[in-house]
Write a protein that holds these residues in place. Sequence first.
Motif, PDB file in Angstrom:
ATOM      1  N   TYR A  50       0.851  -1.197   0.000  1.00 16.18           N
ATOM      2  CA  TYR A  50       0.000   0.000   0.000  1.00 16.18           C
ATOM      3  C   TYR A  50       0.884   1.244   0.000  1.00 16.18           C
ATOM      4  O   TYR A  50       2.112   1.143   0.133  1.00 16.18           O
ATOM      5  N   ASP A  51       0.263   2.407  -0.151  1.00 13.29           N
ATOM      6  CA  ASP A  51       0.991   3.677  -0.142  1.00 13.29           C
ATOM      7  C   ASP A  51       1.008   4.232   1.277  1.00 13.29           C
ATOM      8  O   ASP A  51       0.046   4.875   1.739  1.00 13.29           O
ATOM      9  N   ILE A  52       2.097   3.990   1.960  1.00 17.03           N
ATOM     10  CA  ILE A  52       2.248   4.375   3.365  1.00 17.03           C
ATOM     11  C   ILE A  52       1.989   5.873   3.537  1.00 17.03           C
ATOM     12  O   ILE A  52       2.571   6.698   2.826  1.00 17.03           O
ATOM     13  N   GLY A  53       1.085   6.205   4.443  1.00 17.72           N
ATOM     14  CA  GLY A  53       0.823   7.600   4.795  1.00 17.72           C
ATOM     15  C   GLY A  53      -0.112   8.354   3.869  1.00 17.72           C
ATOM     16  O   GLY A  53      -0.601   9.423   4.218  1.00 17.72           O
ATOM     17  N   ALA A  54      -0.383   7.803   2.694  1.00 18.15           N
ATOM     18  CA  ALA A  54      -1.146   8.561   1.698  1.00 18.15           C
ATOM     19  C   ALA A  54      -2.587   8.816   2.132  1.00 18.15           C
ATOM     20  O   ALA A  54      -3.131   9.904   1.893  1.00 18.15           O
ATOM     21  N   TYR A  55      -3.204   7.837   2.772  1.00 18.55           N
ATOM     22  CA  TYR A  55      -4.610   8.010   3.149  1.00 18.55           C
ATOM     23  C   TYR A  55      -4.772   9.109   4.193  1.00 18.55           C
ATOM     24  O   TYR A  55      -5.715   9.904   4.134  1.00 18.55           O
ATOM     25  N   GLY A  56      -3.856   9.180   5.151  1.00 20.51           N
ATOM     26  CA  GLY A  56      -3.926  10.250   6.142  1.00 20.51           C
ATOM     27  C   GLY A  56      -3.820  11.623   5.515  1.00 20.51           C
ATOM     28  O   GLY A  56      -4.553  12.551   5.892  1.00 20.51           O
ATOM     29  N   HIS A 223       1.142  13.642  12.406  1.00 16.12           N
ATOM     30  CA  HIS A 223       1.630  15.031  12.377  1.00 16.12           C
ATOM     31  C   HIS A 223       2.214  15.364  11.007  1.00 16.12           C
ATOM     32  O   HIS A 223       1.921  16.429  10.435  1.00 16.12           O
ATOM     33  N   GLN A 224       3.025  14.473  10.466  1.00 15.81           N
ATOM     34  CA  GLN A 224       3.619  14.707   9.143  1.00 15.81           C
ATOM     35  C   GLN A 224       2.540  14.741   8.059  1.00 15.81           C
ATOM     36  O   GLN A 224       2.589  15.568   7.135  1.00 15.81           O
ATOM     37  N   ALA A 227       0.697  18.010   8.245  1.00 17.32           N
ATOM     38  CA  ALA A 227       1.536  19.121   7.784  1.00 17.32           C
ATOM     39  C   ALA A 227       1.592  19.176   6.266  1.00 17.32           C
ATOM     40  O   ALA A 227       1.492  20.267   5.666  1.00 17.32           O
ATOM     41  N   TRP A 228       1.739  18.025   5.625  1.00 12.84           N
ATOM     42  CA  TRP A 228       1.766  18.009   4.162  1.00 12.84           C
ATOM     43  C   TRP A 228       0.390  18.356   3.577  1.00 12.84           C
ATOM     44  O   TRP A 228       0.301  19.056   2.562  1.00 12.84           O
ATOM     45  N   ALA A 229      -0.664  17.879   4.206  1.00 13.70           N
ATOM     46  CA  ALA A 229      -2.011  18.221   3.734  1.00 13.70           C
ATOM     47  C   ALA A 229      -2.232  19.731   3.805  1.00 13.70           C
ATOM     48  O   ALA A 229      -2.796  20.339   2.883  1.00 13.70           O
ATOM     49  N   GLU A 230      -1.788  20.353   4.897  1.00 13.59           N
ATOM     50  CA  GLU A 230      -1.942  21.802   5.038  1.00 13.59           C
ATOM     51  C   GLU A 230      -1.126  22.545   3.989  1.00 13.59           C
ATOM     52  O   GLU A 230      -1.587  23.558   3.431  1.00 13.59           O
ATOM     53  N   ARG A 231       0.044  22.053   3.712  1.00 13.90           N
ATOM     54  CA  ARG A 231       0.885  22.674   2.683  1.00 13.90           C
ATOM     55  C   ARG A 231       0.199  22.580   1.313  1.00 13.90           C
ATOM     56  O   ARG A 231       0.139  23.560   0.561  1.00 13.90           O
ATOM     57  N   LEU A 232      -0.343  21.422   1.008  1.00  8.67           N
ATOM     58  CA  LEU A 232      -1.009  21.233  -0.281  1.00  8.67           C
ATOM     59  C   LEU A 232      -2.311  22.015  -0.368  1.00  8.67           C
ATOM     60  O   LEU A 232      -2.666  22.529  -1.437  1.00  8.67           O
TER      61      LEU A 232
END
Length: 245
Positions: A50-56, A223-224, A227-232
């Motif tokens: 699976y794509d680790i972290g992608a769903y979050g 948390h990571q 943070a990436w979702a907010e950046r995007l």
Amino acid sequence: MTYLPFFLEGAERPARWVISCDHATNFVPPFVNGGDLGLPSEDMNRHIAYDIGAYGVARHLARLLNAPVVASNFSRLVIDPNRGADDPTLLMKLYDGSIIPANRHADAAERAARMEACYTPYHTALAGLLNRPDPILVSVHSFTPQLRGRAPRPWQIGILAPEDEPLSPHIIQELQQDRDLCVGINEPYTGYLPGDSIDKHATTNGYPNTLIELRNDLIEDAHQQEAWAERLADILPRALEKSGL
């Protein structure tokens, strides 16, 4: 409990954006070899499953954009929803050095059963979400920092898109404003694969789209991911405005 092959959140949210996550989990449904592909847990917990972290990232991004999100509820090793129905990699028997025992002798009937139970319902749900005015498809994925026996991948993020797609170049320009960010353009994969999710749901219908690949060591925890979702969520609307779409 009835098995559901996808997660869907926020169908009523009104944004043009539709967020998808093709490889959200490493779950193996019980009707596939008793819920076990025969791989050790260390393989099922790495990128081949699976794509680790992608769903979050996808879920948080959807909330921030007031957009719906749909995600697969089956491992890419069960059947890969980001492949066309006739793609030879639709049902993988060997992936990044690991043989998948439960797939080794899977025949056409087994593939068709997995398509009916997992692949088709997921794509039907995604198509339903795109039935809104002027939709934009954003597909969230992640990639491993290094494949076995290969060179390390330098990119923190990659933007994948078909040739002449009008939104993605503006997303790339926004990301490149950060000089410390190594942005892959159709890296680490090609931006167009006939029959893949973007092609099936966006390119063939003329919808703006982009596929975001995040390096999975950067989105391992909540948390990571947030943070990436907010950046995007900051970048995507600006890119859309600049595109004039």
